[in-house]
Design a protein around this motif. Structure first.
Motif, PDB file in Angstrom:
ATOM      1  N   PRO A 167     -12.771  20.090 -11.508  1.00 16.62           N
ATOM      2  CA  PRO A 167     -13.656  19.373 -10.589  1.00 16.62           C
ATOM      3  C   PRO A 167     -15.075  19.953 -10.623  1.00 16.62           C
ATOM      4  O   PRO A 167     -15.258  21.175 -10.596  1.00 16.62           O
ATOM      5  N   GLU A 168     -16.059  19.093 -10.702  1.00 21.13           N
ATOM      6  CA  GLU A 168     -17.453  19.547 -10.830  1.00 21.13           C
ATOM      7  C   GLU A 168     -17.885  20.473  -9.707  1.00 21.13           C
ATOM      8  O   GLU A 168     -18.548  21.486  -9.972  1.00 21.13           O
ATOM      9  N   PRO A 169     -17.541  20.179  -8.426  1.00 24.27           N
ATOM     10  CA  PRO A 169     -17.958  21.113  -7.363  1.00 24.27           C
ATOM     11  C   PRO A 169     -17.372  22.505  -7.538  1.00 24.27           C
ATOM     12  O   PRO A 169     -18.016  23.501  -7.199  1.00 24.27           O
ATOM     13  N   LEU A 170     -16.158  22.589  -8.078  1.00 23.30           N
ATOM     14  CA  LEU A 170     -15.540  23.884  -8.316  1.00 23.30           C
ATOM     15  C   LEU A 170     -16.259  24.616  -9.451  1.00 23.30           C
ATOM     16  O   LEU A 170     -16.467  25.835  -9.388  1.00 23.30           O
ATOM     17  N   VAL A 171     -16.667  23.876 -10.464  1.00 20.82           N
ATOM     18  CA  VAL A 171     -17.435  24.465 -11.561  1.00 20.82           C
ATOM     19  C   VAL A 171     -18.757  25.026 -11.036  1.00 20.82           C
ATOM     20  O   VAL A 171     -19.187  26.114 -11.426  1.00 20.82           O
ATOM     21  N   ARG A 172     -19.407  24.292 -10.130  1.00 20.06           N
ATOM     22  CA  ARG A 172     -20.684  24.765  -9.584  1.00 20.06           C
ATOM     23  C   ARG A 172     -20.502  26.057  -8.789  1.00 20.06           C
ATOM     24  O   ARG A 172     -21.353  26.950  -8.839  1.00 20.06           O
ATOM     25  N   LEU A 173     -19.397  26.156  -8.057  1.00 18.68           N
ATOM     26  CA  LEU A 173     -19.136  27.395  -7.319  1.00 18.68           C
ATOM     27  C   LEU A 173     -18.977  28.576  -8.278  1.00 18.68           C
ATOM     28  O   LEU A 173     -19.493  29.670  -8.026  1.00 18.68           O
ATOM     29  N   ARG A 174     -18.275  28.358  -9.361  1.00 17.28           N
ATOM     30  CA  ARG A 174     -18.114  29.412 -10.360  1.00 17.28           C
ATOM     31  C   ARG A 174     -19.461  29.800 -10.948  1.00 17.28           C
ATOM     32  O   ARG A 174     -19.736  30.983 -11.174  1.00 17.28           O
ATOM     33  N   GLU A 175     -20.316  28.804 -11.212  1.00 16.25           N
ATOM     34  CA  GLU A 175     -21.639  29.086 -11.763  1.00 16.25           C
ATOM     35  C   GLU A 175     -22.504  29.866 -10.782  1.00 16.25           C
ATOM     36  O   GLU A 175     -23.393  30.624 -11.199  1.00 16.25           O
ATOM     37  N   ARG A 176     -22.246  29.678  -9.477  1.00 17.61           N
ATOM     38  CA  ARG A 176     -22.961  30.453  -8.459  1.00 17.61           C
ATOM     39  C   ARG A 176     -22.437  31.886  -8.365  1.00 17.61           C
ATOM     40  O   ARG A 176     -23.007  32.724  -7.666  1.00 17.61           O
ATOM     41  N   GLY A 177     -21.334  32.160  -9.036  1.00 17.52           N
ATOM     42  CA  GLY A 177     -20.766  33.491  -8.997  1.00 17.52           C
ATOM     43  C   GLY A 177     -19.762  33.707  -7.887  1.00 17.52           C
ATOM     44  O   GLY A 177     -19.408  34.855  -7.590  1.00 17.52           O
ATOM     45  N   VAL A 178     -19.285  32.611  -7.268  1.00 16.58           N
ATOM     46  CA  VAL A 178     -18.282  32.730  -6.212  1.00 16.58           C
ATOM     47  C   VAL A 178     -16.921  33.007  -6.846  1.00 16.58           C
ATOM     48  O   VAL A 178     -16.435  32.205  -7.647  1.00 16.58           O
ATOM     49  N   PRO A 179     -16.276  34.133  -6.528  1.00 14.05           N
ATOM     50  CA  PRO A 179     -14.969  34.434  -7.112  1.00 14.05           C
ATOM     51  C   PRO A 179     -13.914  33.392  -6.730  1.00 14.05           C
ATOM     52  O   PRO A 179     -13.948  32.830  -5.631  1.00 14.05           O
ATOM     53  N   VAL A 180     -12.993  33.147  -7.651  1.00 13.89           N
ATOM     54  CA  VAL A 180     -11.942  32.136  -7.456  1.00 13.89           C
ATOM     55  C   VAL A 180     -10.572  32.797  -7.559  1.00 13.89           C
ATOM     56  O   VAL A 180     -10.320  33.605  -8.464  1.00 13.89           O
ATOM     57  N   VAL A 181      -9.700  32.448  -6.627  1.00 15.14           N
ATOM     58  CA  VAL A 181      -8.287  32.837  -6.674  1.00 15.14           C
ATOM     59  C   VAL A 181      -7.473  31.581  -6.958  1.00 15.14           C
ATOM     60  O   VAL A 181      -7.740  30.523  -6.385  1.00 15.14           O
TER      61      VAL A 181
END
Length: 276
Positions: free
Chosen positions: A42-56
């Motif tokens: 999902p594009e919004p999830l990709v943007r969060l990753r690009e912002r450097g937000v860690p993902v679990v």
């Protein structure tokens, strides 16, 4: 494992816009079963990753407490998703979800006995070997217990930690529910969590109905869950905590207010620890 920090939110498509613009977001948790391991993220999830937000990466269908070992196909799917998301860890539940090929549709509690614990540990070790990132195990809420358990919920948690290298995802909302419904010794469970093995904490809301407390993820966070979060921090120091919402998604200001309530509980726990 890379350490998480701060306050996070469970990523859901219904909250994507809010999280996309939220400041001070410590991390997010995404449900594996909501993603396609081969299709586009999902594009919004990709943007969060690009912002450097860690993902679990959070899963609900592995069935670590089942009598049969976890499916190699499911483990491969989880491993592929974890790599694509650059996930900090994968989290799953101390539960079983199927037996004899029949799906329960629920996260069912484990029988608390030595044989069941050994099977659980063997399944956890198999999952750890197949995943490219650490595995964190979550305690579940239940409305019933198996008859004549051999040991407590705290002992189940410490037993699987002794037998594996897994981390802990402590759900204080689930613990609060079990304290009310089953008489679980919540303090003993908190004391069974080693700081060096704690990945993060779940916080969620619920509601009392028919004399039982239901962990719904669709109601405001309970005072009881926040009190347990505070107790945990007073014992261990600051911990990463994540808000779960799976239904009745609130407007942004209400979501922010719940996150602020979690921050207050965390701060109170830190103040108590420093005072002690």
């Amino acid at each position: 494992m890379k350490r998480l920090a701060g306050v996070g939110v469970g990523w859901r498509r219904q909250l994507a816009h809010t999280l996309d613009t939220m400041e001070g977001l410590g991390f997010v948790e995404v449900l594996a079963e909501h993603l396609d391991a081969r299709g586009p993220l999902p594009e919004p999830l990709v943007r969060l990753r690009e912002r450097g937000v860690p993902v679990v990466l959070h899963a609900v269908s592995l069935g670590l407490g089942s009598a049969e070992p976890p499916s190699p196909e499911r483990l491969t799917w989880l491993a592929r998703l974890a790599e694509r998301l650059d996930a900090v860890c994968v989290s799953e539940h101390l539960a079983f979800v199927r037996a004899g090929g029949v799906e329960s549709g629920h996260l069912l509690p484990l029988q608390r006995g030595e044989d069941a614990l050994e099977v659980l540990a063997e399944n956890v070790r198999a999952a750890e070997a197949a995943l490219p990132v650490p595995l964190a195990l979550e305690n579940v809420a239940s409305l019933f217990e198996w008859p004549q358990p051999s040991f407590s919920e705290a002992r189940l948690l410490s037993g699987v930690l002794e037998r594996t290298g897994a981390w802990v995802l402590l759900d204080v909302a689930n613990l609060y529910a079990n304290g009310l419904n089953l008489g679980t010794d919540t303090r003993a469970v908190l004391e069974a969590v080693p700081r060096e093995r704690l990945a993060y904490v779940h916080v969620a809301g619920g509601v009392k109905h028919g004399g039982l407390y239901h962990d719904t993820h669709a109601h405001p966070v309970s005072t009881g869950a926040l009190m347990l979060l505070e107790e945990l921090v007073a014992r261990l120091g600051p911990v990463p905590a994540l808000l779960e919402r799976d239904d009745a998604f609130p407007p942004p200001d209400v979501l922010v207010a719940e996150l602020d309530a979690m921050r207050v509980a965390l701060a109170r726990g830190v103040a108590r620890r420093e005072a002690a």
